[in-house]
Write an enzyme that holds these catalytic residues in place. Structure first.
Site, short mmCIF file in Angstrom:
data_model
loop_
_atom_site.label_atom_id
_atom_site.label_comp_id
_atom_site.label_asym_id
_atom_site.label_seq_id
_atom_site.Cartn_x
_atom_site.Cartn_y
_atom_site.Cartn_z
N SER A 76 0.80 -1.23 0.00
CA SER A 76 0.00 0.00 0.00
C SER A 76 0.83 1.27 0.00
O SER A 76 0.32 2.35 -0.32
CB SER A 76 -0.94 0.01 1.21
OG SER A 76 -0.21 -0.10 2.42
N ASP B 257 -2.28 8.60 7.73
CA ASP B 257 -3.23 7.79 8.48
C ASP B 257 -2.47 6.92 9.47
O ASP B 257 -1.31 7.20 9.78
CB ASP B 257 -4.13 6.98 7.53
CG ASP B 257 -3.36 5.96 6.70
OD1 ASP B 257 -2.17 5.71 7.00
OD2 ASP B 257 -3.94 5.40 5.74
N HIS C 215 0.43 5.09 6.97
CA HIS C 215 1.09 5.60 5.77
C HIS C 215 1.58 7.04 5.91
O HIS C 215 0.93 7.85 6.57
CB HIS C 215 0.14 5.50 4.57
CG HIS C 215 -0.40 4.13 4.36
ND1 HIS C 215 -1.65 3.73 4.81
CD2 HIS C 215 0.14 3.04 3.75
CE1 HIS C 215 -1.86 2.47 4.50
NE2 HIS C 215 -0.79 2.02 3.86
#
Length: 401
Positions: A76, A366, A369
């Site tokens: 991600s 977040d 990340h």
């Protein structure tokens, strides 16, 4: 907005350098301290200028590409929307993700661009499209493809509780699918040269810890392996897939190490960390993997003289931000810009949540990340850093080979 903010930061740094220079001239005892501060200030200015350069590249025509294409494999941290097309809980194709991205929410797990987006800009390449997007075919694949998938790991089972994802081995198979298309578009000799000059970026390992080793009893890996043994398992599997890509014709590899996971908001809020501190025990177990990956790079370069493998020290890059946040323009390093609970890291950024307004001053977007601003630091250090950041050479040097 980002550019204006950074210009102000440069003006402030230049003024401080002016004052400090005069102070150093008047006090010889300050010389050593001043030299170190000036070195850090000059490096910071170069990073800030890089961010401005990347920001302008968003609206300026793409410069002449330094490499034919870039193929991105990972999780991600560099996913650009592959999971949008899967049955997965690991998605970010909703607001406020992408709040600072020109196209809005895209499946990128940050407020703006990822480090791979910025690295592509620096190489003169457009954004590599997501492999899973049905429109990723024909001429769209000629400048590269992004195979990265949120929750993916080196191990097949990593991240399975999130649902579908492209594991490392699946991403290699997906690259073979792209390769089949490329063969129909260019001759054999041209394809060989094209692949040899293109860059493969690989960003793996974080999920194998966050969504496997550090999640007992959902995964039994921490019961089965010591931390060094688990790192060896990961590196052996990783090496197998790297060599598979090499056998398919790729010759330039950028392998990114794992950052200080113990310092992300999720781990600070997990109970593993003392109040106000990173989860030091988590950071410690990553050492075996990062050290082993750097050693693997040395071995691969020795055993494959026709190729070049580069290790990017993400732990050092993000560690420098954590240790010297103000020097990089950050004021918040222990809390997410968007999230709920302790450190805004217990529940990650939900649809239509209200994020912080001063996103350029936050290191983390977040629970897991980095922000676009933090991604810019990693991209620049990979592209233009010294061997302590990018070993044995940086990406800019690799692109010239």
């Amino acid at each position: 907005m980002l550019v204006q903010y950074l210009v102000v930061k440069i003006e402030q740094l230049i003024y401080r350098i002016y004052i400090l220079t005069h102070a150093c001239m008047e006090d010889k005892k300050m010389v050593a301290i001043c030299n170190e501060w000036l070195r850090l200030a000059n490096y910071t200015i170069s990073v800030v200028l890089m961010v401005i350069l990347i920001s302008y590249s968003m609206v300026a025509p793409t410069a002449a590409a330094q490499v034919p294409a870039m193929f991105a494999f990972g999780d991600s941290l560099i996913d650009v929307g592959n999971n949008n097309f899967m049955s997965s809980f690991a998605k970010s194709n909703y607001y406020p993700y992408g709040i600072d991205f020109r196209g809005g929410p895209s499946g990128r797990f940050t407020n703006g661009r990822t480090s791979i987006d910025m690295l592509g800009n620096l190489l003169g390449l457009p954004y590599a499209p997501a492999f899973a997007d049905p429109n990723t075919r024909g001429n769209r694949i000629l400048r590269g493809v992004n195979y990265a998938s949120a929750a993916a790991g080196i191990l097949e089972e990593t991240g399975r509780h999130y649902g579908d994802r492209y594991s490392l081995s699946r991403q290699v198979l997906n690259f073979e699918s792209t390769l089949s298309q490329l063969r129909t578009m260019m001759g054999g000799t041209n394809l060989t040269q094209y692949l040899a000059k293109s860059i493969a970026v690989m960003v793996f390992g974080s999920n194998d810890y966050l969504n496997n080793y550090l999640m007992p009893p959902l995964y039994n890996s921490s019961y089965t392996y010591t931390a060094p043994a688990f790192a060896n398992l990961l590196l052996n599997r990783y090496a197998t897939q790297i060599l598979a890509l090499h056998s398919l014709g790729l010759r330039k590899f950028m392998l990114v190490g794992i950052g200080p996971l113990g310092c992300i908001p999720n781990q600070r809020a997990s109970g593993r960390a003392q109040p106000g501190r990173c989860a030091d025990n988590v950071n410690q177990i990553l050492g075996s993997f990062n050290e082993g990956l750097r050693l693997l790079v040395t071995q691969l370069n020795t055993n494959h003289p026709g190729a070049i493998f580069v290790y990017v020290n993400a732990y050092r890059a993000f560690g420098d931000i954590l240790n010297n946040p103000a020097s990089y323009g950050f004021s918040v390093i222990d809390m997410a810009c968007c999230g709920i609970g302790r450190n805004r890291g217990q529940i990650t950024c939900l649809p239509f949540a209200v994020p912080c307004s001063n996103r350029n001053q936050y290191m983390f977007w977040d629970a897991f990340h980095p922000t676009e601003a933090a991604n810019a630091v990693l991209a620049w250090r990979a592209f233009n850093g010294p061997p302590s950041d990018s070993y044995p050479i940086n990406v800019q040097q690799m692109s010239l080979l």
